[in-house]
Each structure stands twice: as structure tokens, then as C-alpha cells.
Scaffold this active site. Structure first.
Site, short mmCIF file in Angstrom:
data_model
loop_
_atom_site.label_atom_id
_atom_site.label_comp_id
_atom_site.label_asym_id
_atom_site.label_seq_id
_atom_site.Cartn_x
_atom_site.Cartn_y
_atom_site.Cartn_z
N HIS A 277 0.86 -1.19 0.00
CA HIS A 277 0.00 0.00 0.00
C HIS A 277 0.89 1.23 0.00
O HIS A 277 2.13 1.11 -0.09
CB HIS A 277 -0.94 -0.03 1.21
CG HIS A 277 -0.26 -0.27 2.52
ND1 HIS A 277 0.68 0.59 3.04
CD2 HIS A 277 -0.34 -1.30 3.41
CE1 HIS A 277 1.12 0.13 4.19
NE2 HIS A 277 0.53 -1.04 4.44
N HIS B 210 4.07 1.25 2.16
CA HIS B 210 5.24 0.55 1.57
C HIS B 210 5.82 1.39 0.42
O HIS B 210 7.04 1.49 0.28
CB HIS B 210 4.82 -0.81 1.00
CG HIS B 210 4.24 -1.76 2.01
ND1 HIS B 210 2.91 -2.14 2.00
CD2 HIS B 210 4.80 -2.41 3.06
CE1 HIS B 210 2.70 -3.00 2.99
NE2 HIS B 210 3.82 -3.17 3.65
N GLY C 75 9.38 1.40 8.44
CA GLY C 75 8.35 2.38 8.79
C GLY C 75 8.27 2.59 10.29
O GLY C 75 8.42 1.65 11.08
N MET C 76 8.02 3.83 10.68
CA MET C 76 7.83 4.13 12.11
C MET C 76 6.49 3.61 12.60
O MET C 76 6.22 3.60 13.79
CB MET C 76 7.94 5.64 12.36
CG MET C 76 9.37 6.12 12.20
SD MET C 76 9.56 7.89 12.39
CE MET C 76 9.25 8.07 14.12
N SER D 11 -1.61 -3.47 5.92
CA SER D 11 -2.18 -4.57 5.12
C SER D 11 -3.35 -5.19 5.86
O SER D 11 -4.27 -5.73 5.25
CB SER D 11 -1.11 -5.63 4.87
OG SER D 11 0.04 -5.03 4.31
P1 AMP Z 1 4.81 -5.10 6.58
O1 AMP Z 1 4.59 -5.50 5.15
O2 AMP Z 1 3.56 -4.78 7.31
O3 AMP Z 1 5.71 -6.06 7.31
O4 AMP Z 1 5.60 -3.72 6.52
C1 AMP Z 1 6.80 -3.60 5.81
C2 AMP Z 1 7.42 -2.27 6.11
O5 AMP Z 1 6.52 -1.24 5.76
C3 AMP Z 1 7.71 -2.09 7.62
O6 AMP Z 1 8.95 -1.40 7.77
C4 AMP Z 1 6.56 -1.25 8.07
O7 AMP Z 1 6.86 -0.46 9.21
C5 AMP Z 1 6.33 -0.37 6.86
N1 AMP Z 1 4.97 0.16 6.88
C6 AMP Z 1 3.81 -0.53 6.99
N2 AMP Z 1 2.76 0.31 7.04
C7 AMP Z 1 3.28 1.57 6.97
C8 AMP Z 1 2.73 2.88 7.00
N3 AMP Z 1 1.42 3.09 7.12
N4 AMP Z 1 3.58 3.92 6.90
C9 AMP Z 1 4.92 3.74 6.79
N5 AMP Z 1 5.50 2.53 6.76
C10 AMP Z 1 4.70 1.45 6.86
#
Ligand code: AMP
Length: 286
Positions: free
Chosen positions: A34, A37, A147-148, A186
Site C-alpha cells: 500500500h 510501503h 516504517g515508524m 495490510s
Molecule cells: P509489513 O509489510 O507490514 O511487514 O511492513 C513492511 C514495512 O513497511 C515495515 O517497515 C513497516 O513499518 C512499513 N509500513 C507498513 N505500514 C506503513 C505505513 N502506514 N507507513 C509507513 N510505513 C509502513
């Protein structure tokens, strides 16, 4: 853009780029990409010669009763998004390539892994730290983007990279939100229309708390926020804590920069969000 499914092949390609003097950026994800990412990908594309996006739903970071099997895996759409956003390599390994049946080695970041989300998801951060360490070695990344939104994960990865002397520099990226404030995730796809409306309150309450924190003490700010969070219909709070920005340690009256971090169930969906809180230097007029 190339899609690589094999860990050894990915590492060979990365080593070749390293030898050629290219700087490599890694964006580790679990897919269902999204705008959050995409904001990480955009930073890497801007900073690095080569951008690798890993898409891997990591079984070792899910508990036995969690959503590993139902986690969304729209891989064709994800590849299109990567291509559109100028990614050089999408790395999509198979589970038994990353974690073969005789796999034995795990990375633990003591203390940090046990608090906040770690208290509710035993072994979660052990799984995260392990897969991230492997991805750093496979990708030979100069920089990796996190991501924070997953603030505790970011701090754990920073600590692991420092403690284990990884050459990869960790780049923190701000939280991407919907216009209504809901942090993109997600897992938002699990929410019904009504649940989504309820979820929007989380970021609003956190924003208000951050504003209050400038001139009030964190105990009263936390209490107010907790009261408001509890009133969100259908919510169940795992935790709502204000911790030090640098190392997630408990805050005290001298804390200048903190993070208010929450994990809340809305129906059957567990959401996390946080806001950075900075104490104002100005004295408040009575
Ligand atoms: P995930 O696919 O959920 O494991 O996330 C992969 C990376 O994307 C991680 O570093 C998350 O912190 C970052 N991430 C997920 N959602 C967001 C968001 N809304 N804003 C910024 N970074 C995000």
C-alpha cells in the site's frame, strides 16, 4: 524489474552489484503493498542505485493462533506496484528456502523484544530479527528502510544492526495514513466499514495526546487517552504506553521526547499505531 525467488541467486546478484560499486537499498515487506510501503520504496529509489523489495510472509514471526494463513498475498498486484515504482528486484523466496526444515539459528534482542507487542506476541520479534538479519545478508544492503508505524520493530532492528555490526544503515520512514488519519496497514483489509470508522478514532486520540503532552505530564495525558480509547465501540486494548523515543524505556519527568504507542483490537483485527511526543520548552501561562 526482475523477480527473484531463490535466496542464493538473490545474494549472487547483490554481491555483483556491490562489486560494481552500486549502493543497494532494501525494503523488507510481507506484501499486500500500500502507500505506506510505496513511501519506503520511493525513498530507496531516490537514495540508492539499486532497490530490492523483499516480499515474504515470515512464518516465524506469527504465533500459532495468529493470521499467518489468512494474511493477504496478492502477489501479481504487488509485482505491478513494484514495477510502477521503479523497483529493480522483487525478492519473493519460498518459505523452505529461507527456513528449511533443519533450520536452527535465531536472533534475539533481549528486553526490547519482551515489552509492548512482545508481551502479547511471544517470539514475534525473534522471528522478525532473524528474518531481517538474513535479508541483510542476502541483499548486501547499504541501507534498509523501515516504517515508524512498527516503531518497536524499528528500534529492535536498529539495535540488532548495531549489536551485530551489520554494515546496513537503518533508515526510519514516517507513517503513511489515510486522509482520515488511520495508519495504512495490510491488515486494514480485514476491517468492515463500521470497524474502519471506529479505527479512525485511534489516530485522532493519539494526535490529541501528543498535543497535550507539550505542556502536561505524561501520566495525565495517558489516562485521558486511555479513557477515550476504551470508549471506542468494539475495542479491546492490548496496551497503550508512553515510552522513551530512543530505547522504549519507561518515561520519567525529565523525558523530552517520547512515543505513545498502542495496540488495539477492533473486532477481530489487531491494529497498532503511535505518535511521537515532544515536550514544549515554553512555560505554560496559568
Ligand atoms: P509489513 O509489510 O507490514 O511487514 O511492513 C513492511 C514495512 O513497511 C515495515 O517497515 C513497516 O513499518 C512499513 N509500513 C507498513 N505500514 C506503513 C505505513 N502506514 N507507513 C509507513 N510505513 C509502513
Amino acid at each position: 524489474m526482475k523477480v527473484i525467488k531463490n535466496t542464493l541467486q538473490m545474494q549472487k546478484i547483490a554481491l555483483k552489484h556491490l562489486k560494481d560499486g552500486d549502493e543497494i537499498g532494501l525494503v523488507p515487506t510481507m506484501g499486500a503493498l500500500h502507500e505506506g510501503h510505496i513511501s519506503l520504496i520511493a525513498k530507496s529509489v531516490k537514495n540508492d542505485d539499486i532497490t530490492i523489495v523483499s516480499i515474504f510472509v515470515n512464518p516465524t514471526q506469527f504465533g500459532p493462533n495468529e493470521d499467518y494463513l489468512k494474511y493477504p498475498r496478492p502477489s501479481e498486484k504487488d509485482k505491478e506496484i513494484c514495477k510502477k515504482n521503479h523497483v529493480d528486484y522483487v525478492f519473493m523466496p519460498l518459505v523452505n528456502d529461507v527456513f528449511p526444515s533443519d533450520y536452527k539459528t535465531f536472533v534475539e534482542v533481549k528486553t526490547l523484544q519482551d515489552i509492548l507487542c512482545g508481551a502479547f506476541r511471544p517470539n514475534h520479534f525473534r522471528g522478525v530479527a532473524t528474518v531481517v538479519a538474513k535479508l541483510f545478508n542476502i541483499s548486501c544492503a547499504d541501507r534498509a528502510y523501515f516504517g515508524m508505524k512498527d516503531f518497536q520493530q524499528l528500534k529492535i532492528v536498529e539495535k540488532m544492526a548495531k549489536d551485530l555490526n551489520f554494515r546496513t544503515k537503518i533508515v526510519p520512514c514516517s507513517i503513511a495514513r489515510e486522509r482520515n488519519g488511520l495508519a495504512l496497514s495490510s491488515r486494514n483489509s480485514y476491517l468492515s466499514v463500521d470497524e474502519k470508522k471506529m479505527s479512525m478514532n485511534i489516530s485522532r486520540i493519539l494526535r490529541e495526546a501528543a498535543k497535550d503532552f507539550r505542556c502536561r505530564n505524561f501520566n495525565s495525558v495517558k489516562k485521558d487517552a486511555l479513557d477515550k480509547l476504551k470508549k471506542i465501540p468494539g475495542s479491546k486494548i492490548d496496551y497503550a504506553e508512553i515510552v522513551n523515543f530512543d530505547d522504549l524505556s519507561p518515561t520519567d519527568k525529565n523525558t523530552k521526547k517520547a512515543v505513545f504507542t498502542v495496540a488495539i483490537w477492533i473486532g477481530k483485527t489487531r491494529l497498532i499505531d503511535n505518535v511521537v511526543m515532544i515536550k514544549s520548552r515554553r512555560r505554560v501561562r496559568k
